[in-house]
Motif scaffolding. Structure first.
Motif, PDB file in Angstrom:
ATOM      1  N   TYR A 114     -83.447 -26.144  19.497  1.00 43.48           N
ATOM      2  CA  TYR A 114     -84.374 -25.796  20.620  1.00 43.48           C
ATOM      3  C   TYR A 114     -85.684 -25.721  19.861  1.00 43.48           C
ATOM      4  CZ  TYR A 114     -80.362 -26.523  23.769  1.00 43.48           C
ATOM      5  OH  TYR A 114     -79.260 -26.947  24.129  1.00 43.48           O
ATOM      6  N   THR A 115     -85.857 -25.330  18.583  1.00 44.46           N
ATOM      7  CA  THR A 115     -87.082 -25.015  18.012  1.00 44.46           C
ATOM      8  C   THR A 115     -87.807 -26.339  17.918  1.00 44.46           C
ATOM      9  OG1 THR A 115     -86.252 -25.414  15.765  1.00 44.46           O
ATOM     10  CG2 THR A 115     -86.147 -23.229  16.752  1.00 44.46           C
ATOM     11  N   HIS A 116     -87.415 -27.281  18.335  1.00 44.95           N
ATOM     12  CA  HIS A 116     -88.234 -28.707  18.081  1.00 44.95           C
ATOM     13  C   HIS A 116     -89.237 -28.611  19.064  1.00 44.95           C
ATOM     14  CE1 HIS A 116     -87.228 -31.122  21.652  1.00 44.95           C
ATOM     15  NE2 HIS A 116     -86.323 -30.176  21.738  1.00 44.95           N
ATOM     16  N   THR A 117     -88.953 -28.236  20.089  1.00 43.18           N
ATOM     17  CA  THR A 117     -90.195 -28.416  21.026  1.00 43.18           C
ATOM     18  C   THR A 117     -91.468 -27.338  20.589  1.00 43.18           C
ATOM     19  OG1 THR A 117     -88.907 -26.987  22.595  1.00 43.18           O
ATOM     20  CG2 THR A 117     -88.964 -29.150  22.953  1.00 43.18           C
ATOM     21  N   THR A 118     -90.835 -26.251  20.127  1.00 41.89           N
ATOM     22  CA  THR A 118     -91.979 -25.307  19.754  1.00 41.89           C
ATOM     23  C   THR A 118     -92.910 -25.867  18.758  1.00 41.89           C
ATOM     24  OG1 THR A 118     -90.415 -23.474  20.220  1.00 41.89           O
ATOM     25  CG2 THR A 118     -92.286 -22.955  18.950  1.00 41.89           C
ATOM     26  N   ILE A 119     -92.113 -26.345  17.785  1.00 40.52           N
ATOM     27  CA  ILE A 119     -92.724 -27.209  16.612  1.00 40.52           C
ATOM     28  C   ILE A 119     -93.784 -28.304  17.032  1.00 40.52           C
ATOM     29  CG2 ILE A 119     -92.751 -28.434  14.373  1.00 40.52           C
ATOM     30  CD1 ILE A 119     -90.205 -26.802  13.939  1.00 40.52           C
ATOM     31  N   GLY A 120     -93.091 -28.884  18.149  1.00 42.30           N
ATOM     32  CA  GLY A 120     -93.968 -29.983  18.628  1.00 42.30           C
ATOM     33  C   GLY A 120     -95.425 -29.392  19.469  1.00 42.30           C
ATOM     34  N   GLN A 121     -95.247 -28.423  20.036  1.00 40.35           N
ATOM     35  CA  GLN A 121     -96.437 -27.681  20.686  1.00 40.35           C
ATOM     36  C   GLN A 121     -97.252 -27.210  19.776  1.00 40.35           C
ATOM     37  OE1 GLN A 121     -94.923 -24.466  23.272  1.00 40.35           O
ATOM     38  NE2 GLN A 121     -95.323 -25.981  25.006  1.00 40.35           N
ATOM     39  N   LEU A 122     -96.913 -26.643  18.446  1.00 37.04           N
ATOM     40  CA  LEU A 122     -97.758 -26.090  17.603  1.00 37.04           C
ATOM     41  C   LEU A 122     -98.533 -27.402  16.902  1.00 37.04           C
ATOM     42  CD1 LEU A 122     -95.417 -23.584  15.672  1.00 37.04           C
ATOM     43  CD2 LEU A 122     -97.266 -23.159  17.007  1.00 37.04           C
ATOM     44  N   LYS A 123     -97.793 -28.554  16.554  1.00 34.47           N
ATOM     45  CA  LYS A 123     -98.619 -29.516  16.186  1.00 34.47           C
ATOM     46  C   LYS A 123     -99.732 -30.079  17.086  1.00 34.47           C
ATOM     47  CE  LYS A 123     -94.815 -31.696  13.570  1.00 34.47           C
ATOM     48  NZ  LYS A 123     -93.906 -32.727  13.275  1.00 34.47           N
TER      49      LYS A 123
END
Length: 306
Positions: A287-296
């Protein structure tokens, strides 16, 4: 005197069912995998090893079985192969514990690589629309449908946990629910006042609207019977169809949405793990994938060289 293979398999299945307390669905999957493996070994056209004692199974036999599954008219996916391999590993771990074998043939078998699938989820605006949607179903069916959606999205519980949620698991004073997860493991999930009031209203209405309803389990049909998985799946599918174009519209999508939205709003990974009832942190890290996506996205918009 050697113990017959069928006896060992039956004892292992009983161990899963009564000691590990796995669900019927999970136990059947283990049973089917083991039956398929030993049938393959005995098949003269395939394994050609004959009816073989589990103590005589070698790594090459397991690899031959996996290769046969990969070359079938409908090839087994890496994920399916890994599951079957996991079944054999569990079986031999049990045999080691029992002292039936002194080593396992699985040590030298490499699991196929599986590409991680990102969880499918609805975005936060869609989830707001979802919770406000009262168009699907009227009367008791509509009342039940709305509570199903609210519980799945606001607690992240699994489908099996939802249909087995009991009235006695509701803690009104502590504003929480007791969930019985995989392996009968308990966890406590906090709930907000709106959801708690909805549950209380549902229980009260159930007593007055339905003749002789099931009073043990929380959610019931308009006939007063405990809900079943297909009923819930159909409700969720219909609700999600109204707010999203996702092709996958299962109850698990709401569980994924629950976890993803928590992570996107700064929740601690360990806390999300506990709320989901995951056995290891690795299962939650997807579920960290979306957080990384937001950061990008933030980096792209805000950084001069983004």
């Amino acid at each position: 005197m050697p113990i017959p293979t069928d006896t060992l398999v039956n004892e292992f299945i009983a161990y899963l069912r009564f000691e590990k307390r796995y669900s019927d669905h999970t136990v059947r999957a283990y049973e089917d995998d083991l039956a398929q493996f030993f049938a393959f070994l005995a098949d003269p056209q395939k394994g050609a090893y004959g009816r073989i004692d589990p103590r005589e199974v070698a790594a090459v036999m397991v690899r031959t079985w996996l290769a046969d599954l990969r070359s079938a008219p409908v090839p087994a996916s890496p994920r399916t192969l890994n599951r079957k391999l996991s079944t054999l590993k569990s079986f031999y771990k049990y045999l080691l514990k029992r002292g039936v074998v002194t080593s396992t043939p699985l040590v030298n078998v490499v699991a196929p690589r599986v590409n991680k699938r990102l969880p499918v989820f609805v975005d936060e605006k869609q989830s707001e629309r979802l919770l406000k949607d009262t168009e699907i179903g009227e009367g008791w069916k509509g009342f039940t449908a709305n509570l199903i959606i609210a519980l799945l999205y606001q607690t992240g519980m699994r489908l099996s946990e939802l249909v087995n949620l009991k009235e006695s698991h509701i803690n009104g004073y502590g504003s929480s629910l007791k969930i019985l997860g995989k392996g009968n493991k308990e966890r406590i999930i906090p709930i907000g006042p709106d959801l708690l009031n909805s549950i209380r209203d549902y229980v009260s209405e159930k007593r007055t609207t339905i003749a002789s309803p099931d009073r043990e389990y929380l959610l019931v049909t308009d006939k007063g019977k405990k809900l079943y998985p297909k009923y819930v799946y159909r409700i969720v599918n219909e609700h999600l169809k109204e707010v999203t174009t996702l092709s996958k519209r299962s109850p698990h999508v709401l569980r994924h949405s629950f976890a993803t939205h928590l992570m996107n709003n700064g929740a601690d990974l360990n806390a999300v793990k506990e709320l989901l009832g995951h056995a290891s942190l690795a299962a939650t890290q997807v579920y960290t994938h979306t957080t990384i996506g937001q950061l990008k996205e933030i980096h792209k918009k805000a950084h001069p060289k983004g």
